[in-house]
Enzyme design. Structure first.
Site: not given
Lengths: 579, 236
Positions: A18, A20, A22-23, A123, A217, A236, A238, A248, A251, A282, A348, A379, A390, A395-396
């Site tokens: 992954g 993204g 985190a990876g 937010f 996966d 969740q 959204h 999306l 928000e 949310r 979401h 995630e 959340r 999340s970011l």
């Protein structure tokens, strides 16, 4: 020639699945130390779905109003409906500011205040403007910046590689086997540490904000190993998905002051969360929308309501919400400056995932026994930071902070971790899956199976849930799993076989969707994003616990609710959650 | 919402048995609010699973699905079929890139060029405890350029690149711009030198195709012109 001599064999210190936030953040931590690290991604790294996050990244910088880590902590705990582990939340908020400053130093172009600081906006569920943002493309600039840093530090990328199995040696992880999408063929990535950072699984739902790639996966691979998933019932929805598409709309729109209206032009949030109105969390706003729709107050009696930006004025819309504007215009031909935008709740974010401890080490049971060499972040993981719901922009922050923590933990592990031996049949599991599709002579189309699954999931484990509906869904999934055994693909070739990848993904969706439904049936209360019309109250006496779920080879799911939530009863005892 | 009959003419290529690309037409009756990506999915899911293409986010931010439709480079996911007057859709892979299979092209060269321009912030000063200060005006200089999603639509549309494949191309140069004009970057002189040659900034002949092709409406040519001015200033 044996597999270890082949060019499709790679021996590494760490493999990260992954690319993204985190990876990439974890990869950077390892590459900076000169460790050999490979990042596998089913798409090009900059195509990862972290890039679709829009509104911001949470940190109590207090650049535009008073704020504190304690406030961030309490908001997150309350947002989680007291299911979030408070030790994890405490670590998270204490690292959040550092994470944002570090990202800024890496080059992230943030929107700025007049005095040159990172700008912040309100937010949902946050009691202070805490979302550090770059217009409404925050995830995009974070993802690209981290990718740039990884290029700088010479991280080795294997782009368009799909992981087909996780390699185990007794109870420890020794790497992964992945399919080279571009050329065809299986590769062995033999590593001392493996991080699963594959993101969310919203493609199990018909109306979803998630990318095509978000098929969970690695969650299916975890189940296949006989390991559990955690809190899978918490999905969740959204509140501002673009009508029919589910895409999306940030928000940030509500953060900047947008209203949500029913068919009578009423800001109905005044009936559901008068204190926070549109900026309630949310789960609360999505339930309000769905209630309005169910009670006939959707627009024209249909299944959507309006997001109204008009009073913000064209300048603010174009400066702060250009993407929201563009999406509504392109997909629905609605000019958000002059007309309200049709929206509906959309699947979401996955609060549940692969269970891990505060160090991102994957665990195998309620006692927290670790799986040596295996890690998870972002995630895909369940630490559990977000509990039952959340908050936006957490999340970011989660992905970036726990990506770094994971990288640090892996680095420590690598100082003493051995390279485990591989068995001679290391390719067998993955090869069997490839063969099942390419040599199969079945009749079923995987797209049809997926479509039926998604339709039913949105209908029966959506915003509102009840036992009879979910029992029917469970039976449906078992039927689809049977039909899937007879699946066929048209493309038998090796090169860029999208048919093969999609068939494989559908099998994964079917495996963990069954777990989502069985967890949702078992949890007889309403908490956060999990709302049971037949059990509409939160029940701390019986259900203040995490769910662990295993799925055995015969496809039978077993559950365990003995993993307690980490709660500091003196500081943050559970209270009624009102906004 | 109404049904519409369309012909999707798709340029197919399978390296296992095609010597060169060939056209294949699919006749479909679809809802008229679909996107090009929806049409490809419809074909792939229900008619011919062997059709290959890239796609992911569906919301014009991941940059996977750039392709040529009726003569224009577009993102398939954000382009509704009603944007085209004709009921025939000619769908081709992005021109100027080697075809791998069907609509999937080889973008390795594209990403390699990105690496040449050192695509990362270089800071040689001490980093502050908090953020670097940057004024809203300074941020504005790089805001639009930061929108780039690396889809390749601009680079594919550039005639200068068609005639010289060593040219860095608009996407890589836009990335260079994004750092050279970032008030926090300390390597701007070095970066300018890197692109101040005939395969760099001077190969841009201000043809403006890139602006037309860019799905994010970035004024790429304008930013490249600012780089030329900067390069000229630097050489005196």
């Amino acid at each position: 020639m044996t597999v270890t001599e082949s060019q499709n064999f790679h021996r590494l210190d760490a493999v990260i699945v992954g690319a993204g936030l985190a990876g990439l953040r974890a990869a950077l931590e390892l590459a900076k130390e000169g460790l050999s690290v490979a990042v596998l991604s089913k798409v090009y790294p900059t195509r990862s779905h972290s890039g679709a996050a829009q509104g911001g990244i949470a940190a109590a910088l207090a650049n535009v109003a008073d704020d504190s880590e304690e406030m961030h902590m309490f908001d997150t705990i309350k947002g989680s409906d007291y299911l979030g582990d408070q030790d994890v939340i405490e670590l998270f908020v204490s690292e959040a500011k550092k994470t944002v400053y570090e990202l800024e130093h890496f080059g992230v172009p943030f929107s700025r205040t007049e005095n040159g600081r990172i700008n912040q906006r309100p937010f949902g569920g946050h009691s202070s403007p805490r979302a550090c943002f770059s217009a409404d493309i925050t995830g995009h600039v974070l993802l690209h910046t981290l990718y740039e840093q990884c290029v700088h530090h010479q991280v080795h990328f294997y782009n368009e590689f799909q992981v087909f199995s996780i390699i185990m040696n007794n109870n420890s992880c020794a790497g992964v086997v992945a399919w080279d999408i571009r050329h065809g063929g299986l590769h062995v990535f033999h590593s001392r540490a493996t991080l699963l950072a594959t993101g969310g699984y919203g493609r199990a739902f018909k109306i979803s904000s998630n990318a095509h790639a978000n098929t969970g996966d690695s969650l299916a691979l975890i189940l296949e190993l006989g390991l559990p998933l955690e809190d899978m019932e918490f999905v969740q929805f959204h509140p501002t998905g673009l009508y029919k598409h589910g895409i999306l709309l940030s928000e940030a729109a509500r953060g900047e002051g947008a209203h949500i209206l029913n068919n009578e032009g009423v800001r109905f949030m005044e009936h559901y969360a008068p204190g926070k109105m549109e900026l309630a969390p949310r789960d609360v706003v999505s339930r309000a929308e769905q209630s309005e729709i169910n009670e006939g107050r959707g627009i024209d009696g249909k299944d959507y309501v309006y997001l109204d930006l008009r009073h913000l004025g064209r300048k603010k819309i174009m400066d702060r919400l250009p993407q929201v504007y563009e999406l509504a215009l392109n997909y629905l031909k609605v000019d958000g400056c002059t007309a309200p935008i049709p929206i509906q709740p959309t699947a979401h974010y996955s609060m549940g995932g692969i269970p891990a401890n505060i160090h991102t080490e994957v665990i195998r049971d309620a006692q927290g026994t670790i799986v040596p060499g295996l890690y998870t972040a972002g995630e895909a993981s369940c630490l559990s930071l977000h509990g039952a719901n959340r908050l936006g922009t957490n999340s970011l922050q989660d992905a970036a902070t726990f990506g770094r923590i994971s990288g640090q933990r892996i680095r420590q592990f690598l100082t003493q971790a051995p390279l485990l031996t591989l068995s001679s049949d290391v390719l067998e599991t993955a090869q069997h899956k490839v063969d099942q599709f390419t040599l199969g002579t079945g009749k079923e189309r995987h797209a049809a199976i997926r479509s039926e699954l998604q339709q039913q999931m949105t209908q029966s484990v959506g915003v509102f849930r009840s036992e009879p509906e979910m029992i029917k869904l469970k039976e449906k999934i078992l039927e689809l799993q049977q039909r899937f055994k007879d699946v066929k693909i048209d493309d038998k070739g090796a090169v860029f076989n999208l048919d093969l990848i999609e068939a494989y993904e559908v099998g994964n969706l079917l495996a963990f969707s069954q777990v989502i439904v069985e967890c949702a049936i078992a949890r007889k209360e309403s908490r956060g994003a999990h709302y049971r019309t037949d059990f509409p109250k939160r029940d701390d006496e019986n259900w203040l616990a995490h769910t662990l779920a295993w799925r055995n080879e015969a496809g039978k799911v077993s559950l365990d609710f003995s993993r307690k939530v980490n709660i500091d009863m003196n500081r943050y005892p559970p209270q009624e959650r009102k906004y | 919402m109404a049904k519409q009959d369309i012909s999707a003419r798709i340029l197919r290529f399978n390296p296992d048995h095609d010597k060169k690309p060939r056209w294949q037409t699919f006749q479909l009756s679809v809802e008229d609010d679909l996107t090009i990506l929806d049409v490809l999915n419809e074909i792939h899911w229900h008619y011919d699973g062997s059709l290959s293409y890239r796609r992911s986010c569906r919301s014009a931010i991941c940059g996977s699905c750039a392709m040529k439709v009726n003569g224009f480079n577009v993102l398939a996911c954000e382009t509704p079929i009603h944007r085209f007057k004709s009921s025939t859709l000619r769908i081709e892979p992005l021109p100027g890139f080697p075809i791998i299979k069907d609509l999937v092209v080889d973008m390795e060269g594209f990403f390699d060029k990105m690496r040449i321009i050192k695509p990362f912030l270089v800071v040689s000063r001490a980093t502050p405890e908090k953020e670097f200060l940057q004024s809203p005006e300074e941020f504005e200089q790089i805001r639009e350029a930061s929108d780039c999603i690396l889809c390749g639509a601009c680079t594919s549309s550039c005639p200068s690149l068609w005639s010289n494949e060593d040219y860095l191309g608009p996407a890589a140069l836009l990335k260079a711009y994004r750092f050279i004009f970032d008030s926090r970057d300390d390597a701007s002189r070095e970066r300018i030198e890197q692109i101040n040659d005939r395969n760099g900034i001077w190969r841009c002949h201000t043809i403006f195709n890139c602006i037309e092709a860019c799905p994010k409406h970035i004024k790429i040519t304008e930013y490249l012109s600012r780089l030329k001015v900067k390069a000229t200033e630097n050489s005196f």
